[in-house]
Design an enzyme around this catalytic site. Structure first.
Site, short mmCIF file in Angstrom:
data_model
loop_
_atom_site.label_atom_id
_atom_site.label_comp_id
_atom_site.label_asym_id
_atom_site.label_seq_id
_atom_site.Cartn_x
_atom_site.Cartn_y
_atom_site.Cartn_z
N GLY A 326 3.75 -6.24 -10.53
CA GLY A 326 4.20 -5.20 -11.45
C GLY A 326 3.18 -4.07 -11.57
O GLY A 326 3.51 -2.90 -11.42
N TRP A 328 0.93 -3.33 -9.44
CA TRP A 328 0.83 -2.65 -8.15
C TRP A 328 1.88 -1.53 -8.06
O TRP A 328 1.61 -0.45 -7.54
CB TRP A 328 1.03 -3.64 -6.99
CG TRP A 328 1.25 -2.92 -5.72
CD1 TRP A 328 0.30 -2.23 -5.00
CD2 TRP A 328 2.48 -2.73 -5.02
NE1 TRP A 328 0.88 -1.63 -3.91
CE2 TRP A 328 2.20 -1.92 -3.90
CE3 TRP A 328 3.79 -3.16 -5.24
CZ2 TRP A 328 3.20 -1.54 -2.99
CZ3 TRP A 328 4.76 -2.78 -4.35
CH2 TRP A 328 4.47 -1.99 -3.24
N HIS A 329 3.08 -1.77 -8.62
CA HIS A 329 4.11 -0.72 -8.57
C HIS A 329 3.68 0.51 -9.35
O HIS A 329 4.07 1.63 -9.05
CB HIS A 329 5.43 -1.25 -9.12
CG HIS A 329 6.21 -2.04 -8.12
ND1 HIS A 329 6.71 -1.49 -6.97
CD2 HIS A 329 6.58 -3.34 -8.09
CE1 HIS A 329 7.35 -2.41 -6.27
NE2 HIS A 329 7.28 -3.54 -6.92
N GLY A 330 2.88 0.31 -10.38
CA GLY A 330 2.39 1.43 -11.17
C GLY A 330 2.05 0.96 -12.56
O GLY A 330 2.65 -0.02 -13.06
#
Lengths: 399, 78
Positions: A326, A328-330
């Site tokens: 999560g 990593w996605h932003g």
């Protein structure tokens, strides 16, 4: 100067076809021209990161120098020593640029970091796995020049699929036999045409024709509405066809170059449960997290007996793994919640499968329950995609 | 106890099934093993046979049946 986002317009494909021609002819004659492959990679990198996006180009060059030197130093060190502290430091140093790029918008009101460029996270995955495999001793012969080729392999540079060092090397060093290569060409062409249907027809219908209207209606409705339900399904379809279409282009182009880049999607909406889903959705990312985060954390926890039972170990690690995904996605509340929800779903799924196993005979299992399971999984996934889209955030901000 | 027997015992503890008659079944496809089970398997092999199998060595397609696991373990004991 010409500048393209990879696979975005017909002209890109035209140039791609011309650029690939010498490679195709070469391989058909049993030869690989590595110098030409490098040349064409550089050419496409200039098309992607040059002109108006030159700052990104400089960021990419700086990043590449940094990562290649880092991984090179670590592999050199690893030949003589194997200190855990040094390994951990190397991993941290490898992800620092990505962390900065991901944190900058969260700290500076959405402003993008100047060291960022399209595809930085995918390159970071490749660098980190290479460090980890050196640590494990399975990757012994490290070659910095080859590593650079692996990082900048242009068909997959912007959004994957994420390949593995040793797998890529096997293909790169070998010239496929003519019969096998003809099959690859056929599959590659098939993928690219399927990609056209996915990205330019279906993703266009869902994302460009339907989605904006539904979003507008849902925003006007202020709160729960049928339009919001529509946004959920339509966005999910758009996300799939857009990304799967891109991935098909990347895989198809790789095949033309005699590199069998792994597939990224395998009918994800047919999944019967959430674990099945992660074996079918964005597979190279999911497998990367499985192999380099999940399994390693479980290994660490079990070896040091951090938790009493293996079940607890698995559950805690599921949540950690998906939460990291999560982030990593932003760094926004909706990406992180998306990760946590999927982690929790994996825990519930494991519990249910165990319960079903121990109550065999009492719980019915037939065609109907299978369809029902697929239906529940699909709806759960679409709900998490709605969260992922950031649209709920937009609705809250409007209030 | 030979390697084959040890591996099968470890697998039986992990999966709850006796696999001595299903040596070529794909353990991932039939749901008997998952990533968690894999790590337990590697740790168990380490404590019972003293072989160190790093996670990177574990390529799913090369460890997905009892026969393959036995062959890999024997290879590492050499």
């Amino acid at each position: 100067m010409l500048s393209f986002t990879p696979y975005e317009n017909p002209m890109y494909f035209g140039i791609l076809g011309l650029g690939l021609l010498p490679i195709v002819i070469g391989i058909l004659c049993g030869k690989r021209f590595h110098w030409y492959e490098t040349l064409i990679s550089v050419f496409f990198l200039i098309l992607t990161f040059g002109g108006p996006k030159l700052t990104q180009g400089f960021a990419l060059i700086a990043y590449l120098i940094y990562e290649v030197l880092l991984v090179w130093c670590y592999t050199k060190y690893r030949k003589k020593n194997n200190n855990t502290g040094v390994f951990v430091s190397a991993v941290i140093l490898a992800i620092i640029p990505l962390v900065i790029v991901k944190l900058t918008p969260a700290i500076q009101n959405g402003k993008q970091s100047i060291i960022g460029f399209l595809g930085i996270s995918y390159l970071t995955f490749k660098a980190v796995q290479t460090i980890m495999e050196s640590r494990d001793g399975v990757l012994k012969a490290f070659n910095p020049w080859f590593f650079l080729q692996f990082l900048v392999f242009f068909p997959t540079i912007s959004s994957g699929p994420i390949d593995r060092y040793r797998r890529f090397k096997r293909d790169y060093d070998r010239v496929p036999k003519q019969g096998k290569y003809l099959q690859l060409l056929q599959k590659g062409l098939h993928n690219i045409f399927k990609g056209f249907i996915y990205k330019y027809m279906l993703a266009y219908v869902f994302g460009t024709m339907l989605l904006p209207k539904l979003e507008h209606q849902a925003l006007m409705a202020h709160g729960l509405s049928w339009s919001l339900v529509g946004v959920m399904y339509v966005y999910s379809m758009y996300l799939f066809f857009d990304f799967a279409g891109y991935s098909l282009f990347a895989v198809g182009t790789s095949y033309f170059m005699g590199i069998e880049t792994p597939m990224n999607f395998n009918s994800p909406f047919k999944s019967r449960n959430i674990k099945d889903f992660w074996n079918r959705w964005h597979m190279t990312l999911s497998f990367w997290f499985r192999d380099y985060i999940y399994m390693r954390l479980v290994f660490f926890f079990m070896k040091h007996k951090v938790f009493k039972s293996p079940k607890t170990t698995a559950n805690v690690t599921y949540i950690l793994n998906m939460t990291i995904m999560g982030f990593w996605h932003g760094v926004t509340w909706y990406y992180v919640t998306y990760g946590i929800l999927h982690g929790a779903a994996l825990v519930v799924n494991d519990w249910w499968l165990r319960y079903k196993k121990s109550h065999r005979g009492q719980i019915p299992h037939n065609k109907f329950t299978e369809v029902f399971a697929t239906f529940i999984t699909f709806n759960f996934v679409c709900f998490t995609f709605l969260l992922f889209s950031g649209f709920l955030n937009k609705m809250i901000m409007m209030k | 106890m030979d390697t084959k027997e040890t591996v099968l015992n470890v697998l039986q503890d992990l999966t709850g099934s006796d696999l001595s008659d299903d040596l070529d079944d794909n353990l991932f496809e039939n749901g008997l093993l998952d990533s968690m089970g894999t790590v337990q398997l590697l740790l168990q092999l380490q404590s019972e046979l003293g072989i160190e199998v790093p996670v990177s060595e574990f390529e799913r397609s090369e460890w997905d049946t009892p026969n393959k696991i036995i062959a890999n373990t024997e290879e590492m004991l050499k």
